[in-house]
Each structure stands twice: as structure tokens, then as C-alpha cells.
Design a protein around this motif. Sequence first.
Motif, short mmCIF file in Angstrom:
data_model
loop_
_atom_site.label_atom_id
_atom_site.label_comp_id
_atom_site.label_asym_id
_atom_site.label_seq_id
_atom_site.Cartn_x
_atom_site.Cartn_y
_atom_site.Cartn_z
N ASP A 1 5.61 -31.03 51.14
CA ASP A 1 6.35 -29.79 51.11
C ASP A 1 7.92 -31.19 51.60
O ASP A 1 7.91 -32.20 51.20
CB ASP A 1 6.70 -29.39 52.83
CG ASP A 1 5.18 -27.93 52.34
OD1 ASP A 1 5.63 -27.63 51.83
OD2 ASP A 1 5.48 -27.80 53.85
N VAL B 1 12.04 -31.51 51.92
CA VAL B 1 12.26 -31.75 52.60
C VAL B 1 14.19 -31.65 51.84
O VAL B 1 15.02 -32.04 51.23
CB VAL B 1 12.84 -32.70 53.78
CG1 VAL B 1 14.10 -32.66 54.57
CG2 VAL B 1 11.96 -32.97 54.27
N TRP C 1 17.14 -31.97 47.20
CA TRP C 1 15.36 -32.56 48.26
C TRP C 1 15.07 -33.47 48.50
O TRP C 1 15.43 -34.62 47.22
CB TRP C 1 14.65 -31.32 46.87
CG TRP C 1 14.62 -30.42 47.07
CD1 TRP C 1 15.10 -28.91 45.84
CD2 TRP C 1 14.49 -28.82 48.11
NE1 TRP C 1 15.10 -27.59 45.27
CE2 TRP C 1 14.65 -27.38 47.23
CE3 TRP C 1 14.01 -28.75 49.05
CZ2 TRP C 1 14.51 -26.51 47.53
CZ3 TRP C 1 13.13 -27.59 49.64
CH2 TRP C 1 13.97 -26.88 48.91
#
Length: 198
Positions: free
Chosen positions: A141, A143, A165
Amino acid sequence: MVKCLINSAMVVSVLSCSIANASDNALIDNKEKITRNGVSIYLEPNSPNKQDYLNGKFDKSLELMKKAYKANKNNKTMRASAPPVTEVQILEVESTQGGYEYVLGKSITDQDHGGSYFVVSTGVTGYGGGSYDRAKFAGNDAVQLSSDGIDLTGDNIIDGWLDIWDISKPANISGPFEFTSRSINAPGNSMSTRIQIR
């Protein structure tokens, strides 16, 4: 009786418009507005992205988002419910190792990227953005550092979002970056795009 129905329909229409306007205002209230080349960006107070916008770092991406918005026949000026997500884009990759690279439309980066500073910017046309967006890099994932509302038409209504991101952790230096945005409103559709980062 007919007069009563017409008046009721007018009240519903006015209420619908008021609700939409209140929703639009909530997206821009307490935000700082910056305008670059006819595109307005609504930033959180003290946004770390402010100087990048002022320096023109995202000008090319904003210009292409605006062109894509105008070319998309599904985008209509609305004062009702927010339009669904109609387009997603991966705009830039920037890292300690590879520097800044504009990547819109590419399937793989030209530069080898990596390092402690490693970010990707993405664009959404329509009402996704913020917590409705997801990104992964090499299966991990990403951030979300920010999600800034973008007014592409100058009407003080958010038409899309520019997200940044962080993909520096865990320390991956190559792999697929995948970005997905889900519409806030019906039909709740999702759109995705990806790029291979070298």
C-alpha cells in the motif's frame, strides 16, 4: 391540485440545487485557492504542496487534465449530484535516485527510481479523491500524502483531484504502481491505471 404539484417540484428542485451547492462549498471552504493557467487548486492550510504549485511543478499535468476533461463528453456542468469518476491518470514519478519524470501515458518509466524520497502524483477526473483513492507499489500500500481539489473550469466547483503518494517504504526500487479511484456517488464505479516503475 396541479398547482400544488408544480410548486412541490419547484421546491424539490431548489432544495436539490441547495444541497449540491452546500456540498460543493464544503469541498472548498477553509481551503487556500491557487490559480495556475486557468486551473484552480484548493489546498489545505499550510499545505506542503503550495510552493510546488506556485513554482509550476504541476502545470503540465494540470493542463493535460484540463484538456482531457474538456474532451470527455461525459463531463457536463452540473449543479446536482457530483459526477462519477470518468478518468484516472498517473502523472509524475519523483525520487532521490531517478529525479523528476513526467510519465502520463507511459507504461514504464524511462528513469530508474528509488531512494528515501520516492513519490508519485496521480489525477482523477470526477468525484473520487481523498479516502476514495487507493494505490499500491510492488504489492504494498502507498501512503497518500495529499489530495488537492482541482477546479478545471473556473466555476468554483471541484472537477477532480491531484493526489501525491509516498512509495518509499518498504524500500522497493522497481515494480508496478497501480492507482484506483472509486466514485463517491452513484454508480460507485471504480477506475484503475498502472505503470511499471524501473
